[in-house]
Design a protein around this motif. Structure first.
Motif, PDB file in Angstrom:
ATOM      1  N   UNK A  92       0.979  -0.896   0.152  1.00 39.74           N
ATOM      2  CA  UNK A  92      -0.056  -0.030  -0.067  1.00 39.74           C
ATOM      3  C   UNK A  92       0.890   1.220   0.129  1.00 39.74           C
ATOM      4  N   UNK A  93       1.802   1.126   0.936  1.00 37.24           N
ATOM      5  CA  UNK A  93       2.729   2.203   0.835  1.00 37.24           C
ATOM      6  C   UNK A  93       3.590   2.654  -0.599  1.00 37.24           C
ATOM      7  N   UNK A 144      13.571   8.591   9.036  1.00 39.99           N
ATOM      8  CA  UNK A 144      13.081   7.697   7.859  1.00 39.99           C
ATOM      9  C   UNK A 144      11.555   7.885   7.419  1.00 39.99           C
ATOM     10  N   UNK A 145      10.675   8.179   8.603  1.00 37.64           N
ATOM     11  CA  UNK A 145       9.604   8.328   8.517  1.00 37.64           C
ATOM     12  C   UNK A 145       9.358   9.930   8.144  1.00 37.64           C
ATOM     13  N   UNK A 146      10.075  10.812   8.614  1.00 35.32           N
ATOM     14  CA  UNK A 146      10.169  12.264   8.214  1.00 35.32           C
ATOM     15  C   UNK A 146      10.066  12.114   6.628  1.00 35.32           C
ATOM     16  N   UNK A 161      -2.508  10.990   3.283  1.00 34.02           N
ATOM     17  CA  UNK A 161      -1.458  11.293   4.358  1.00 34.02           C
ATOM     18  C   UNK A 161      -1.710  10.693   5.778  1.00 34.02           C
ATOM     19  N   UNK A 162      -2.971  10.866   5.965  1.00 34.53           N
ATOM     20  CA  UNK A 162      -3.071  10.080   7.480  1.00 34.53           C
ATOM     21  C   UNK A 162      -3.332   8.598   7.260  1.00 34.53           C
ATOM     22  N   UNK A 167      -0.018   3.301   8.009  1.00 37.59           N
ATOM     23  CA  UNK A 167       0.925   2.297   7.612  1.00 37.59           C
ATOM     24  C   UNK A 167       2.311   2.109   8.067  1.00 37.59           C
ATOM     25  N   UNK A 168       2.916   3.548   8.251  1.00 36.69           N
ATOM     26  CA  UNK A 168       4.210   3.740   8.719  1.00 36.69           C
ATOM     27  C   UNK A 168       4.416   3.119  10.139  1.00 36.69           C
TER      28      UNK A 168
END
Length: 228
Positions: A92-93, A144-146, A161-162, A167-168
């Motif tokens: 999905x990402x 990484x998430x940033x 985005x939400x 997912x993250x």
């Protein structure tokens, strides 16, 4: 050069809208709630420090994701994230980020690229110097998430985005559960893959950046499942 705020701690990352889910992910990710643990709803409420309503909402999500199993007269069993859970979240990402990358590549500033590159180089050096540097490790998890959130933010779609943030979070939790002794080496490899993506964006090679991003995700799935 205007300074960009790059998070260095997991606490600085976006939170899940459901308090119970957020606290469950954190508890599992920090090793305070281990797979195989069996609790009643009341015990889980007390453990997480939430009321029954947000917990019940979280339970629906957690059961849907295969992260808990509920049995009458037994309670709630904490489960290991299955391979399908990890793969589906990554797939999905990929769909979201590949779509977003073109918009990001055409809108990102040189300042952003320079500062984010410098932060990667700094953390790679720190992790290579000391594999047990958990401050640097946490800083890279936040970085990484940033980076990935920044890519998706270029779409200008809050709903996407939400979803991407959730997912993250799911993947971050799975990584912690499957973490192995080669954890910091995996972070260095991921950081170097980020630099390849940045290189392609700076070269105005969006197609090459997309190819690097796909390879990064393929490698990330392997690292999460096999090496932790």
């Amino acid at each position: 050069m205007p300074q960009i705020h790059i998070p260095s701690k997991i606490d600085e990352l976006p939170k899940h809208p459901n308090e119970g889910f957020e606290k469950f992910v954190n508890a599992v990710g920090e090793g305070r709630l281990k797979p195989g643990t069996v609790l009643t709803q009341a015990q889980l409420c007390e453990f997480l420090g939430v009321s029954l309503t947000p917990l019940r909402e979280a339970i629906v999500l957690l059961e849907e994701y295969g992260l808990i199993e509920i049995k009458q007269r037994t309670g709630i069993t904490i489960l290991n994230p299955e391979l399908s859970f990890i793969r589906e979240n990554y797939q999905f990402r990929v769909m979201i980020e590949i779509e977003a990358l073109n918009a990001f590549a055409h809108s990102v500033s040189k300042d952003w690229l320079e500062q984010v590159r410098a932060r990667h180089v700094e953390l790679i050096a720190a992790l290579k110097k000391d594999k047990k540097d958990m401050v640097a490790a946490e800083a890279f998890v936040a970085l990484d998430q940033f980076v990935h959130t920044s890519i998706v933010s270029a779409l200008g779609n809050r709903s996407v985005l939400a979803t991407h943030n959730r997912l993250q979070q799911n993947i971050r939790m799975a990584r912690v559960i499957h973490r192995s002794a080669s954890f910091t080496e995996s972070l260095v490899t991921a950081a170097e893959e980020h630099l390849e993506i940045i290189d392609r964006i700076e070269a105005e090679d969006t197609e090459g950046a997309s190819a690097c991003l796909r390879r990064h995700f393929e490698s990330s799935i392997y690292r999460t499942i096999i090496t932790g």
